[in-house]
Structure formats: C-alpha cells, structure tokens
Design an enzyme around this catalytic site. Sequence first.
Site, PDB file in Angstrom:
ATOM      1  N   ARG A   1       1.356   7.538  -4.233  1.00 43.20           N
ATOM      2  CA  ARG A   1       1.880   7.907  -2.909  1.00 43.20           C
ATOM      3  C   ARG A   1       3.399   8.056  -2.960  1.00 43.20           C
ATOM      4  NH1 ARG A   1       1.127   3.380   0.653  1.00 43.20           N
ATOM      5  NH2 ARG A   1       0.323   2.114  -1.042  1.00 43.20           N
TER       6      ARG A   1
ATOM      7  N   ASP B   1      -6.093   1.795  -2.876  1.00 44.91           N
ATOM      8  CA  ASP B   1      -5.991   1.926  -1.422  1.00 44.91           C
ATOM      9  C   ASP B   1      -7.362   2.216  -0.813  1.00 44.91           C
ATOM     10  OD1 ASP B   1      -3.268   1.585  -1.592  1.00 44.91           O
ATOM     11  OD2 ASP B   1      -2.817   3.724  -1.614  1.00 44.91           O
TER      12      ASP B   1
ATOM     13  N   TYR C   1      -4.927   9.375 -12.766  1.00 39.87           N
ATOM     14  CA  TYR C   1      -5.339   9.751 -11.417  1.00 39.87           C
ATOM     15  C   TYR C   1      -5.367  11.266 -11.268  1.00 39.87           C
ATOM     16  CZ  TYR C   1      -3.810   4.954 -10.235  1.00 39.87           C
ATOM     17  OH  TYR C   1      -3.630   3.593 -10.190  1.00 39.87           O
TER      18      TYR C   1
END
Length: 302
Positions: A173, A39, A67
């Site tokens: 997300r 993103d 992540y």
Amino acid sequence: MIHGILNVRKEKGFTSHDVVAKLRGMTRQKKIGHTGTLDPDAEGVLPVCLGKATRLCEMMTDKEKAYEAVMVLGKETDTQDLSGTVLDTSATDHLTEEEVQEAILSFVGIYDQIPPMYSAVKVGGKKLYELAREGKEIERKARRVEIRSIRILEMRLPEVRFEVVCSKGTYIRTLCHDIGRKLGCGACMGDLLRTKSGNFTLDQSRTLSEIQEYLDGGRIGEILVPIDAMFPDAPKVSVKQGKEKTVYNGNALSPDQIEDHIPEKDGETIRVYGPDGRFLALYRYAGREKKYQVEKMFYSPE
C-alpha cells in the site's frame, strides 16, 4: 495435536487473526500462529503454524514475499488503499506509460519506507491502526525495506497491475502511495494478492473450506508441511541410541554422539533426529568448543 505448517489461501474479508481463530475451532487446538499479517481486503498465501511448528513463526516471518497488486493513480486515501476515505484526487491524463513505468521501476532496491497509520506496527505499546481509529496520527520512523524486483503485468492508466518481490516488513500500500507521490498525482492500492511467502506458493495453498474437507476426511497430513521440511539445506543426522536425553535436555552434542559422520563446519546447522526417526531439534556447530549447540528445540514430551 497437529504439528506442522498449513499453506492457507486467505480470502478477502478475513483478517489473519480470523484465519487463526477459525483454524483453532476446526482443529480443536489452541497452539496455532500465522507468519505475517495480510490486510482484510488482501488475499493469498498465509502460512500458518500448528503445534510445535509455532516455534517457527518468527523465523518464517523474515522470509521474502511476492505479491500481485493493482495501483490506482490519482487518488489518495487515509488507509493507502481503496477501502479508506478519499483524501485527495488528481488528474492523470498528462501521464504517459513511459513516465509511470520509470517511476515504478525506480523503487527497485533499498529504500526507507514509512509504515502507514493503518498498520499493525506498534508504537509505545499500541498498534498504529488503533491510534488511527481514534483519529490520531503520529510521527513514524522510516524502516529500511528492499524491493527486489518489480514486473509490470498490465497498464491501463490510471490503473497499473504489477508483480513485486520484496523483503519482510514491506507495505505494498505504501509502495503505491510513494510511487504516486513521485509522479505528483498520488496513488493508492486496489487489489492485493500474495503469491509467495518464503517457499510457500499460491498454487499449493488451500482455502479454509478446503482444509476443512481434508480434516473431515482424516487426510490433513496430505497438505501439512512437516517442521523439518523447512530446513532442506541442513544435513540430517541421528543421535546415537541412549544419547537422545542429551537432546531432550537441550544440552550440547559432541560429534561422537551422532550416528552419521559429517564434516564439522563452524556455524553449520544440522537437523537432529532421535533413534526412532523423530525430528528433535536444530543444532549449530561451534568450532571453538568442537560441539553442536542447540539452536531451536522442537522436542517436547507428549
């Protein structure tokens, strides 16, 4: 032309497409592709393939990712991160650290995740984010993903910073959103940093400005990962002098056309090099035919 993989550290504000476009200008070559979208507000590891290495893009997209993310509890947005429009807010004062930890860790394993509307997933030939920008929301099919591990790094409610290792196609997300729903207060993602993609790690990544310095100094080879380095477990063999045209044409190889004697194992992949030491192709042994069949060709006349 440059052939190989660059471990780019994507910075905030750039799309993955932006990174590719800038590298095309920097290297003055068109044949470049990335290995997994990040993103615009996310940063971190983005392996980019150049030249013949673009044939690896699909294979590398399948690799495991890691992540570091910040989850903000009590807030839901249309993009499932802080860049979006707030849709709902809820109190989080009643939550305990134990409850939050239990909810987060409950997602370790395989689960069916519905991709967000603001994503590059295509439905009916159109990307979801394009539909979202038109104010449309459509039903999306859940996709099976695997959360291989989660480690909580810091908890300062309503924010939690954690590390996650996951399979391809996982939206962090959406993971935050789903955790928030499980806790009954909603959640969205704050910062996101990709620390690993396959064998590429954050500590070895370079920003675009750093890569430009290597290019300007004629030292790009120092940070360029060779194509064959992506297959360290595949035995290295050389084709015999005069037999290289067999590989050039993508034809099957018999064991007697290879210089190096290795045990023939059904399904085993080997790295095939020419007599001059150039990496040419990946071959896989077919036990029934007793020959090596081409799996991925990297040779091209230049």
